[in-house]
Scaffold this motif. Sequence first.
Motif, PDB file in Angstrom:
ATOM      1  N   TYR A  90      34.920 -40.974 -73.567  1.00 58.96           N
ATOM      2  CA  TYR A  90      33.509 -41.051 -73.901  1.00 58.96           C
ATOM      3  C   TYR A  90      33.311 -40.603 -75.353  1.00 58.96           C
ATOM      4  CZ  TYR A  90      32.386 -41.026 -68.864  1.00 58.96           C
ATOM      5  OH  TYR A  90      32.278 -41.325 -67.526  1.00 58.96           O
ATOM      6  N   GLY A 126      33.359 -28.930 -73.318  1.00 58.29           N
ATOM      7  CA  GLY A 126      33.151 -30.163 -72.589  1.00 58.29           C
ATOM      8  C   GLY A 126      32.215 -29.959 -71.420  1.00 58.29           C
ATOM      9  N   PRO A 127      31.606 -31.038 -70.917  1.00 62.95           N
ATOM     10  CA  PRO A 127      30.736 -30.926 -69.740  1.00 62.95           C
ATOM     11  C   PRO A 127      31.513 -30.423 -68.525  1.00 62.95           C
ATOM     12  CG  PRO A 127      30.425 -33.035 -70.847  1.00 62.95           C
ATOM     13  CD  PRO A 127      31.632 -32.405 -71.456  1.00 62.95           C
ATOM     14  N   PHE A 186      35.166 -37.153 -75.827  1.00 58.98           N
ATOM     15  CA  PHE A 186      35.580 -36.438 -74.627  1.00 58.98           C
ATOM     16  C   PHE A 186      36.414 -37.343 -73.738  1.00 58.98           C
ATOM     17  CE2 PHE A 186      33.463 -32.462 -74.932  1.00 58.98           C
ATOM     18  CZ  PHE A 186      32.304 -32.690 -75.646  1.00 58.98           C
ATOM     19  N   LEU A 234      26.296 -39.184 -73.173  1.00 57.00           N
ATOM     20  CA  LEU A 234      27.712 -39.558 -73.098  1.00 57.00           C
ATOM     21  C   LEU A 234      27.816 -41.057 -72.834  1.00 57.00           C
ATOM     22  CD1 LEU A 234      28.573 -36.517 -70.944  1.00 57.00           C
ATOM     23  CD2 LEU A 234      29.873 -37.064 -72.999  1.00 57.00           C
ATOM     24  N   PHE A 245      25.127 -41.655 -67.582  1.00 61.37           N
ATOM     25  CA  PHE A 245      24.582 -40.328 -67.835  1.00 61.37           C
ATOM     26  C   PHE A 245      23.157 -40.394 -68.363  1.00 61.37           C
ATOM     27  CE2 PHE A 245      28.097 -37.390 -67.318  1.00 61.37           C
ATOM     28  CZ  PHE A 245      29.194 -38.241 -67.288  1.00 61.37           C
ATOM     29  N   ARG A 270      41.837 -31.144 -81.783  1.00 61.48           N
ATOM     30  CA  ARG A 270      40.476 -30.706 -81.445  1.00 61.48           C
ATOM     31  C   ARG A 270      39.496 -31.044 -82.560  1.00 61.48           C
ATOM     32  NH1 ARG A 270      39.353 -26.888 -77.953  1.00 61.48           N
ATOM     33  NH2 ARG A 270      37.283 -27.845 -78.251  1.00 61.48           N
ATOM     34  N   TYR A 314      36.200 -34.886 -64.346  1.00 62.02           N
ATOM     35  CA  TYR A 314      36.349 -33.573 -64.958  1.00 62.02           C
ATOM     36  C   TYR A 314      36.694 -33.784 -66.426  1.00 62.02           C
ATOM     37  CZ  TYR A 314      36.513 -32.262 -60.081  1.00 62.02           C
ATOM     38  OH  TYR A 314      36.201 -32.115 -58.761  1.00 62.02           O
ATOM     39  N   PHE A 315      35.984 -33.047 -67.281  1.00 58.88           N
ATOM     40  CA  PHE A 315      36.068 -33.311 -68.711  1.00 58.88           C
ATOM     41  C   PHE A 315      36.994 -32.346 -69.442  1.00 58.88           C
ATOM     42  CE2 PHE A 315      32.921 -36.544 -69.796  1.00 58.88           C
ATOM     43  CZ  PHE A 315      32.294 -36.705 -68.579  1.00 58.88           C
ATOM     44  N   GLY A 316      37.558 -32.847 -70.526  1.00 56.55           N
ATOM     45  CA  GLY A 316      38.322 -32.032 -71.443  1.00 56.55           C
ATOM     46  C   GLY A 316      37.415 -31.327 -72.443  1.00 56.55           C
ATOM     47  N   PRO A 317      37.998 -30.566 -73.384  1.00 51.06           N
ATOM     48  CA  PRO A 317      37.194 -29.755 -74.316  1.00 51.06           C
ATOM     49  C   PRO A 317      36.615 -30.529 -75.487  1.00 51.06           C
ATOM     50  CG  PRO A 317      39.515 -29.415 -74.716  1.00 51.06           C
ATOM     51  CD  PRO A 317      39.425 -30.291 -73.503  1.00 51.06           C
ATOM     52  N   GLN A 345      30.092 -38.721 -77.609  1.00 47.50           N
ATOM     53  CA  GLN A 345      28.809 -38.031 -77.439  1.00 47.50           C
ATOM     54  C   GLN A 345      28.123 -37.936 -78.783  1.00 47.50           C
ATOM     55  OE1 GLN A 345      28.781 -33.813 -76.205  1.00 47.50           O
ATOM     56  NE2 GLN A 345      27.102 -34.349 -74.828  1.00 47.50           N
TER      57      GLN A 345
END
Lengths: 111, 111
Positions: free
Chosen positions: B35, A43-44, B90, B43, A101, B9, B101-104, B37
């Motif tokens: 979001y 992730g970002p 995301f 994003l 973004f 995931r 703050y982003f997740g994986p 991507q």
Amino acid sequence: GENVEQHPSTLSVQEGDSAVIKCTYSDSASNYFPWYKQELGKGPQLIIDIRSNVGEKKDQRIAVTLNKTAKHFSLHITETQPEDSAVYFCAASNSKEKLTFGTGTRLTIIP
Amino acid sequence: DAGITQSPRHKVTETGTPVTLRCHQTENHRYMYWYRQDPGHGLRLIHYSYGVKDTDKGEVSDGYSVSRSKTEDFLLTLESATSSQTSVYFCASGAITDTQYFGPGTRLTVL
């Protein structure tokens, strides 16, 4: 709404050289400008941000500059290292709405 | 890290089936975001939440719904998945509206 343009879309630099990525924004009310680094499959990650009451901010080898008059901001990476290779995203927000973004810059550091 | 996890995931599903993606954060952040991507688009915001049971649409909300019954969990549901919803999703969270703050990420494939 806000529109953020990011250039270049790809950038290759020799290890040890500097890299600069530029973004422009359209909404003069925007006052928060973060930069994210995204490694492959992850992730970002927020790496640095700046608010409109300052013109420059540094954190070790990374710096961000902001020109409110021209409505553009830039990410500067000095003494680049292989681990700097990633996709970098800029974003803009007026703190009342959401982040908008840019479309990303793929940075490759050549050993 | 902001302590954000996403599940699953990876997921492969068929057109027309409902899909739910989960985001869990341990930072007690008020704001949460979903979001997607896609190449060339960066994003794009689907939905966001500014508190428990308080949600709003982003720029690409058609075909998606969200729910937030607890501070730590934000669910994204594709009501009837289509191939155009194949993407990487995301989740992000933040204590204030702009710092996120982003997740994986979750890679979703709709066949």
